[in-house]
Design a protein around this motif. Sequence first.
Motif: not given
Length: 459
Positions: A207-211, A181-182
Amino acid sequence: MSLRRRLALILILATGIVWVAAMVWIQTSTRARVEQALDARLAEAARMVSSLLSDRRIDLQSGEGPTAFELPHQPSGEYDQHLFCQLWSLKGDLVGQSGAAPNTPLSPGAEGFSDSEIEGEHWRVYTAVNAELGVRVMVGDRVIMRDRLVRDVVTGLAVPALVILPLLAGLIWVVVGRGLAPLTGIAGELRRRKSDDLTPIGPAPRATELRPVVTALNDLFDRVSRDRDRERSFTTYAAHELKTPLAGISAQAQIAQRASDPAMREAALAQIIGAVRRTDHVVRQLLDLASVDGGADGADCDEPLELAEVLRAVIADLSPLAEARGLQVETDLPRHPAPLSAPRFLIWVALRNPVENAILASPKGATLRFALAQVAESGQGTLWRLSIRDEGPGLTPEERQRATERFFRGRAGWESGSGLGLSITAAAMARLGGSFTLDGGTSGGTVAILDFPVAPAGA
């Protein structure tokens, strides 16, 4: 295929593989445990019957035919008559058996566990010897019953799993969608943006992966925004630099057209010629800057170039300008400098602009000094430094710091300068992997320093 579908399929496939492996492991483990438990039950039943015989709780009749008896604690229902017992004398006579036991010996007679085949069926048998009564007690069960028991246990576990698996697949699909969703939100925000909106994406996702993705996008937006601002400034400055001489040309052309005095007409034409030269100078530098910024090499670099030879060619090309100002040129160049594997166009524009600046900045009759020397050497190659020293009025520290900005002119800027020359040199040197700096001379003037890295031979 969408990322959501890809992740869902991967998770479902991984779950299915784990489930199949678990079923195989459960079947193997269950079979081993069931056989171990049933073997223990066979041995226990045989010892129990032997004990009952010793306690006379099972009487062996002396009449004709074997004694019939029932094993105690037999399971009822589906697994009724699961165990079968035979009593054989040590002489080989059948002296007793449970109700449905076959007449054929269950085992060859050796004490302990054994496998046998009776009437086409496989049996598992345990034999106990009661030496006091001279009897062999054989207790066995059909292997097919064991297989059926294992199958029923595994089926009892597998059927609920098969029912749960579609529910698990649906849950995985929903969870993956919620997890993405993010990312979907970021995509929606970018989709709704206008093409000229380069503001950063915010706030930062949890979400750490999206940063890292958001940070990279924001960095890209920032670079694009700076490049766009630089292009706008470049267009504005270029239009201004071209507008001024063109306006002068137009005005002087009108004067020359209307002038009846030959001297006035000649003066106007001279002004037109000078303005055309300034315009040509600006256009040439704009083209050079566009070529350097755009990555155009202007020529290939298959043949290594000697830096000293290119410098001599640049000095020779600008010699009419230097002679017109009565300048003297002194050079301190090595006879055989290391070759430079780089496009000639980049080296040419990197050298021409500081040489031309030095000529225009020097007073009449001054001396220009050029020196090329090796200043460093390592396993990664050598560093050659070219210094160009003039005897002009020099630059202040602030002017030296801003000298490579586009369209910047110092307080001593000359009439035909565009403020682009040194910025072109800096860009070209960056393309060559080198550097360009300005320093003040010990006795006035300015020293332009160009550092050229030269890779080792064969690199």
